[in-house]
Design a protein around this motif. Structure first.
Motif, PDB file in Angstrom:
ATOM      1  N   UNK A  19     -10.128 -16.300  -6.869  1.00 22.14           N
ATOM      2  CA  UNK A  19      -8.818 -16.228  -7.525  1.00 22.14           C
ATOM      3  C   UNK A  19      -7.793 -15.424  -6.732  1.00 22.14           C
ATOM      4  N   UNK A  20      -8.228 -14.796  -5.624  1.00 19.76           N
ATOM      5  CA  UNK A  20      -7.299 -13.931  -4.884  1.00 19.76           C
ATOM      6  C   UNK A  20      -7.108 -14.420  -3.453  1.00 19.76           C
ATOM      7  N   UNK A  21      -5.848 -14.397  -3.012  1.00 20.92           N
ATOM      8  CA  UNK A  21      -5.537 -14.753  -1.629  1.00 20.92           C
ATOM      9  C   UNK A  21      -5.603 -13.502  -0.768  1.00 20.92           C
ATOM     10  N   UNK A  22      -5.404 -13.661   0.537  1.00 17.28           N
ATOM     11  CA  UNK A  22      -5.485 -12.506   1.442  1.00 17.28           C
ATOM     12  C   UNK A  22      -4.448 -11.444   1.073  1.00 17.28           C
ATOM     13  N   UNK A  23      -3.265 -11.885   0.666  1.00 17.49           N
ATOM     14  CA  UNK A  23      -2.227 -10.902   0.313  1.00 17.49           C
ATOM     15  C   UNK A  23      -2.584 -10.177  -0.988  1.00 17.49           C
ATOM     16  N   UNK A  24      -3.160 -10.907  -1.932  1.00 18.66           N
ATOM     17  CA  UNK A  24      -3.573 -10.278  -3.195  1.00 18.66           C
ATOM     18  C   UNK A  24      -4.614  -9.195  -2.939  1.00 18.66           C
ATOM     19  N   UNK A  25      -5.577  -9.527  -2.089  1.00 18.11           N
ATOM     20  CA  UNK A  25      -6.674  -8.587  -1.841  1.00 18.11           C
ATOM     21  C   UNK A  25      -6.162  -7.302  -1.205  1.00 18.11           C
ATOM     22  N   UNK A  26      -5.375  -7.450  -0.121  1.00 16.39           N
ATOM     23  CA  UNK A  26      -4.935  -6.226   0.562  1.00 16.39           C
ATOM     24  C   UNK A  26      -3.995  -5.418  -0.323  1.00 16.39           C
ATOM     25  N   UNK A  27      -3.109  -6.099  -1.027  1.00 15.01           N
ATOM     26  CA  UNK A  27      -2.184  -5.365  -1.901  1.00 15.01           C
ATOM     27  C   UNK A  27      -2.957  -4.604  -2.983  1.00 15.01           C
ATOM     28  N   UNK A  28      -4.011  -5.216  -3.527  1.00 17.69           N
ATOM     29  CA  UNK A  28      -4.801  -4.519  -4.552  1.00 17.69           C
ATOM     30  C   UNK A  28      -5.408  -3.235  -3.994  1.00 17.69           C
ATOM     31  N   UNK A  29      -6.045  -3.334  -2.833  1.00 20.25           N
ATOM     32  CA  UNK A  29      -6.671  -2.147  -2.237  1.00 20.25           C
ATOM     33  C   UNK A  29      -5.625  -1.101  -1.873  1.00 20.25           C
ATOM     34  N   UNK A  30      -4.513  -1.556  -1.297  1.00 16.46           N
ATOM     35  CA  UNK A  30      -3.479  -0.625  -0.840  1.00 16.46           C
ATOM     36  C   UNK A  30      -2.847   0.119  -2.014  1.00 16.46           C
ATOM     37  N   UNK A  31      -2.551  -0.615  -3.071  1.00 13.18           N
ATOM     38  CA  UNK A  31      -1.900   0.022  -4.223  1.00 13.18           C
ATOM     39  C   UNK A  31      -2.876   0.981  -4.906  1.00 13.18           C
ATOM     40  N   UNK A  32      -4.157   0.594  -4.989  1.00 11.28           N
ATOM     41  CA  UNK A  32      -5.162   1.523  -5.525  1.00 11.28           C
ATOM     42  C   UNK A  32      -5.222   2.805  -4.693  1.00 11.28           C
ATOM     43  N   UNK A  33      -5.150   2.667  -3.378  1.00 12.53           N
ATOM     44  CA  UNK A  33      -5.215   3.853  -2.499  1.00 12.53           C
ATOM     45  C   UNK A  33      -3.987   4.738  -2.695  1.00 12.53           C
ATOM     46  N   UNK A  34      -2.826   4.113  -2.786  1.00 10.87           N
ATOM     47  CA  UNK A  34      -1.603   4.890  -3.011  1.00 10.87           C
ATOM     48  C   UNK A  34      -1.651   5.603  -4.364  1.00 10.87           C
ATOM     49  N   UNK A  35      -2.129   4.886  -5.378  1.00 13.27           N
ATOM     50  CA  UNK A  35      -2.266   5.507  -6.704  1.00 13.27           C
ATOM     51  C   UNK A  35      -3.255   6.669  -6.643  1.00 13.27           C
ATOM     52  N   UNK A  36      -4.358   6.468  -5.945  1.00  9.39           N
ATOM     53  CA  UNK A  36      -5.385   7.505  -5.856  1.00  9.39           C
ATOM     54  C   UNK A  36      -4.833   8.765  -5.187  1.00  9.39           C
ATOM     55  N   UNK A  37      -4.004   8.564  -4.159  1.00 11.52           N
ATOM     56  CA  UNK A  37      -3.419   9.718  -3.456  1.00 11.52           C
ATOM     57  C   UNK A  37      -2.182  10.246  -4.170  1.00 11.52           C
ATOM     58  N   UNK A  38      -1.662   9.457  -5.094  1.00  6.87           N
ATOM     59  CA  UNK A  38      -0.440   9.878  -5.780  1.00  6.87           C
ATOM     60  C   UNK A  38       0.806   9.779  -4.915  1.00  6.87           C
TER      61      UNK A  38
END
Lengths: 382, 382
Positions: A19-38
């Motif tokens: 259900x996820x394209x390459x852009x979906x996958x990277x954006x999910x990981x990146x946004x999670x990382x940004x959220x994790x770091x605040x």
């Protein structure tokens, strides 16, 4: 050079993510990382991917990912070093933060591999196209040759070799992001399909979709973002011959030793200081050879040592607490970044049921091709 | 951060190079650059290439190129930012030298484009695959839309637009590495095949094989290697939207302005200080819009100014003394590195018959996609 720390991480589940394209996958990981770091805004980013062109007909990942992670304008760069692309992204981000050019830098990787039928052919573009791939050799074949020579030279048995994936699958049970989080038996390995003699299906890392990302910043700013930063204490990179036939010894991966030596030197540490290591077990034999090149076992002894339990909890060193490429999955561009995330979890005490006790220093080893390139990181708990 | 200088350069002829593979091309440029700088061993290198997977079925260029340029063991990395890949390689090398991590770093780029029939389709992987490429739009179409809107908005005529490639071909006559080193007339442009209205064949940069490489080192070591080093005084990078339909204004390339502003700020300079600029004239309209974003002309005026001679010798600023992408050729991964080489030639007084007189500062502008990424360098004669 400034000291550098990791202040947040994010990754997707690894697996068949239809259900996820390459852009979906990277954006999910990146946004999670940004959220994790605040952090809401980054200064720069690196995205590792091995072959987004052949896998998804999409290049220019800098622009695509800046766009889809909500960071248009920020400098970004796609880096590729075959299956060491993710580790290369972390190294590049480390250099940019260390240089003083940028403070908050995202490093990650992604690969969307399930959308094509010829995944192994795409992977073969990491070998020597003119002298290996065009003559029909793919990576299972290359690593099979290494396994065969190693077994002949050192007397490693087929049953001992099987203990590598058995151990890694056992570790993966405690990793919620793993693609295949279940245990396998000796029989499962020995009865699985032959891929390239002596390697069977259960010796081979799978085709995987997934992404992983980390946020790096100068060490002296890390406590603004988290109570548990992890320092990148050493980084080593090296190249080796592109073609396996140019290796002087098929039981060696000299780029791994070179990269490790450079990382140890930068860190001022030796193998005895390391509590766990995430290694690039693309095939069972790779973990064995790599564990020797990193200095954890004498040449010719790692296979038997791992079979005797020296590569797991309570042994000499925990190898692949995450489950490794075999069980966690191997989205090639993301793997190196996911290894560093595992080290971050372990060294910040967030690894849950797979926590390695009292770990002060951890290592990651990510390589491309049949040892044509390697990136080693040494991480430190603070 | 340490100051950084260029101490040697090398490039291949640009053109249809049927006898050379991608490894041959990059190795030729890299070895020429090392010879020019008088270095036998490098500490690290970066190779820019847009899509070696789709063009040649070869990824893992770090390992391949280390091998074929005689530098096995040295860390290497393939970087990709579509047609800004070569500029990205130079920026990455700049950061690595500036950081103190390495002293002698090679930066280059390569593309082998003639071996496939669908070059334009491969290039389209730099656009938004899901929303542009899969719907049939290729880059000639995207830039044609920009040209049409610009002509409507600012009254630029078809004849004025044609003066961009006419000027660049005139410059290329003095460049021995150019793919098409001959002059063209207004009639040649206006009677050439229609590609995407209003852009005709003579408005479009060609398919090109070629490679380019430079050697960077800390400024304070540069005189060990050459009497005429060139300083990299400013570097700016930026991303923009991947899809043209997400640009707020089709006559703007905002990533170019962002990257230029960052480079000017780092250099402490303004457009008035710059004597010449190598811009990314992938299509005639691109040069016009870019010249405005870089601050050399007011918005809406660059087309007419170039048509009146303000973009050549004796005018306000010499744009593309090398002949530009149109006449010199556009091996996409090499282009950004070749632009910096042209600036090096100009600023070290080695540009021969195309020498820009009394140049103290030069600029290069390399971009990917329809402005999805941009790298700007400001170079200084020492």
């Amino acid at each position: 050079m400034r000291d550098v720390a990791i202040i947040g991480v994010g990754m997707t589940k690894f697996g068949e993510l239809w259900e996820q394209s390459i852009r979906d996958l990277f954006a999910e990981a990146a946004i999670k990382a940004m959220d994790d770091a605040g952090v809401k805004k980054i200064d720069s980013f690196y995205v590792g991917a091995m072959s987004s062109g052949l896998y998804t007909y999409q290049e220019h990942l800098s622009s695509l990912m800046a766009d889809y992670m909500g960071q248009i304008g920020v400098p970004g760069l796609h880096v590729e070093s075959a299956c060491a692309s993710g580790g290369s992204a972390v190294r590049s981000a480390f250099i940019e933060v260390a240089s003083g050019m940028s403070d908050i830098v995202l490093a990650g990787g992604v690969e969307k591999m399930w959308d094509v039928e010829d995944g192994t052919i795409v992977l073969a573009t990491a070998s020597d196209q003119e002298y290996e791939a065009y003559n029909g050799v793919t990576f299972p074949g290359l690593y099979a040759m290494m396994a065969r020579v190693y077994m002949e030279k050192y007397g490693l048995t087929r049953e001992e070799l099987a203990q590598v994936p058995i151990k890694n699958h056992k570790h993966s049970v405690n990793n919620p992001n793993a693609q295949y989080p279940f245990e396998i038996s000796l029989n499962d390995v020995l009865r699985s399909s032959m891929v390239a003699d002596p390697l069977r299906l259960m010796d081979c890392s799978p085709i995987t979709d997934g992404a992983a990302a980390l946020i790096l910043c100068p060490l002296d700013r890390a406590k603004e973002f988290t109570d548990k930063p992890v320092r990148i204490r050493g980084v080593g990179a090296a190249t080796g011959p592109i073609a396996l036939h140019d290796h002087k010894d098929l039981t060696r991966l000299e780029a791994v030793k070179l990269a490790a030596d450079r990382a140890y030197k930068m860190a001022g540490l030796s193998p005895a200081d390391i509590s766990f290591v995430e290694v690039h077990d693309c095939f069972s034999i790779a973990e064995i050879i790599v564990a020797e090149e990193l200095g954890f076992f004498e040449y010719g002894t790692a296979g038997k040592a791992i079979a005797e339990g020296q590569g797991t909890y309570g042994g000499k060193i925990v190898i692949n607490p995450s489950g490794g490429l075999k069980a966690k999955g191997h989205p090639v561009g993301a793997t190196g970044a996911a290894q560093v995330i595992e080290a971050y979890y372990q060294l910040s005490g967030k690894a849950g049921a797979r926590q390695v006790p009292d770990a002060k220093f951890g290592m990651t080893q990510n390589m491309g091709g049949s040892g044509g390139s390697c990136i080693v990181h040494i991480l430190e708990a603070l």
